[in-house]
Design a protein around this motif. Structure first.
Motif, PDB file in Angstrom:
ATOM      1  N   ALA A 173       1.107  -0.978  -0.025  1.00  0.00           N
ATOM      2  CA  ALA A 173      -0.426   0.612  -0.061  1.00  0.00           C
ATOM      3  C   ALA A 173       0.938   1.073  -0.060  1.00  0.00           C
ATOM      4  CB  ALA A 173      -1.412  -0.355   1.644  1.00  0.00           C
ATOM      5  N   TRP A 174       1.995   1.103   0.498  1.00  0.00           N
ATOM      6  CA  TRP A 174       2.716   2.414   0.854  1.00  0.00           C
ATOM      7  C   TRP A 174       3.814   3.290  -0.385  1.00  0.00           C
ATOM      8  CZ3 TRP A 174       2.722   6.142   3.647  1.00  0.00           C
ATOM      9  CH2 TRP A 174       2.132   6.010   4.999  1.00  0.00           C
ATOM     10  N   LYS A 175       4.070   1.612  -1.124  1.00  0.00           N
ATOM     11  CA  LYS A 175       4.754   1.726  -2.269  1.00  0.00           C
ATOM     12  C   LYS A 175       3.651   2.619  -3.694  1.00  0.00           C
ATOM     13  CE  LYS A 175       6.748  -1.515  -6.248  1.00  0.00           C
ATOM     14  NZ  LYS A 175       7.162  -2.801  -6.647  1.00  0.00           N
ATOM     15  N   LYS A 176       2.406   1.705  -4.038  1.00  0.00           N
ATOM     16  CA  LYS A 176       1.297   2.077  -4.678  1.00  0.00           C
ATOM     17  C   LYS A 176       0.604   3.677  -4.109  1.00  0.00           C
ATOM     18  CE  LYS A 176      -0.968  -2.191  -5.536  1.00  0.00           C
ATOM     19  NZ  LYS A 176      -2.371  -2.538  -5.771  1.00  0.00           N
ATOM     20  N   LEU A 177       0.612   4.360  -3.015  1.00  0.00           N
ATOM     21  CA  LEU A 177       0.880   5.645  -3.146  1.00  0.00           C
ATOM     22  C   LEU A 177       2.149   6.607  -2.695  1.00  0.00           C
ATOM     23  CD1 LEU A 177      -1.181   7.525  -1.484  1.00  0.00           C
ATOM     24  CD2 LEU A 177       0.362   6.808   0.915  1.00  0.00           C
TER      25      LEU A 177
ATOM     26  N   GLU B 242       4.092   5.791  -5.766  1.00  0.00           N
ATOM     27  CA  GLU B 242       3.831   5.845  -6.814  1.00  0.00           C
ATOM     28  C   GLU B 242       2.910   6.625  -7.041  1.00  0.00           C
ATOM     29  OE1 GLU B 242       3.403   1.667  -7.901  1.00  0.00           O
ATOM     30  OE2 GLU B 242       5.362   1.255  -8.217  1.00  0.00           O
ATOM     31  N   ALA B 243       1.749   7.000  -6.504  1.00  0.00           N
ATOM     32  CA  ALA B 243       0.631   8.025  -7.162  1.00  0.00           C
ATOM     33  C   ALA B 243       0.671   9.130  -6.699  1.00  0.00           C
ATOM     34  CB  ALA B 243      -0.607   7.210  -6.008  1.00  0.00           C
ATOM     35  N   VAL B 244       1.752   9.438  -5.762  1.00  0.00           N
ATOM     36  CA  VAL B 244       1.646  11.049  -5.589  1.00  0.00           C
ATOM     37  C   VAL B 244       3.520  11.495  -5.866  1.00  0.00           C
ATOM     38  CG1 VAL B 244       0.222  10.887  -3.201  1.00  0.00           C
ATOM     39  CG2 VAL B 244       2.442  10.403  -2.866  1.00  0.00           C
ATOM     40  N   GLY B 245       4.183  10.579  -6.481  1.00  0.00           N
ATOM     41  CA  GLY B 245       5.140  10.697  -7.194  1.00  0.00           C
ATOM     42  C   GLY B 245       6.928  10.913  -5.801  1.00  0.00           C
ATOM     43  N   ILE B 246       6.344  10.270  -4.670  1.00  0.00           N
ATOM     44  CA  ILE B 246       7.446  10.037  -3.675  1.00  0.00           C
ATOM     45  C   ILE B 246       8.240   8.937  -4.165  1.00  0.00           C
ATOM     46  CG2 ILE B 246       7.976   9.822  -1.393  1.00  0.00           C
ATOM     47  CD1 ILE B 246       5.226  11.069  -0.336  1.00  0.00           C
ATOM     48  N   CYS B 247       9.922   9.507  -4.640  1.00  0.00           N
ATOM     49  CA  CYS B 247      11.104   8.564  -4.525  1.00  0.00           C
ATOM     50  C   CYS B 247      11.300   8.730  -3.279  1.00  0.00           C
ATOM     51  CB  CYS B 247      11.660   9.087  -5.564  1.00  0.00           C
ATOM     52  SG  CYS B 247      10.637   9.058  -7.630  1.00  0.00           S
TER      53      CYS B 247
END
Length: 80
Positions: A68-72, A74-79
């Motif tokens: 879930a954290w990985k998908k979130l 990716e959705a908000v563009g955090i690297c």
């Protein structure tokens, strides 16, 4: 399992300017209680014959949280 034969008294003071009627509030509380009761009964039925151990459940939960954290991110563009 939730027992519906117990009486619980809750006193609330709701300012009139909020425009919340007593009947609406009682209806919402009854709906919430019924929903929670049904959820609990369903969960108990699902896990009744489960062979999962506590450690298995924790491991599955951690994997779900990580995904879930990985998908979130990716959705908000955090690297990282």
């Amino acid at each position: 399992m939730l027992s519906l034969d117990k009486e619980i008294v809750i006193k609330l003071k709701i300012p009139e300017e909020l425009g919340i009627s007593e009947l609406w509030l009682i209806s919402q509380l009854k709906t919430l209680i019924l929903k929670r009761s049904l959820e609990r009964n369903l969960l108990e039925a699902l896990i009744a014959d489960s062979k999962l151990m506590k450690r298995d459940v924790i491991e599955i939960g951690e994997k779900i949280k990580e995904s879930a954290w990985k998908k979130l991110k990716e959705a908000v563009g955090i690297c990282d």
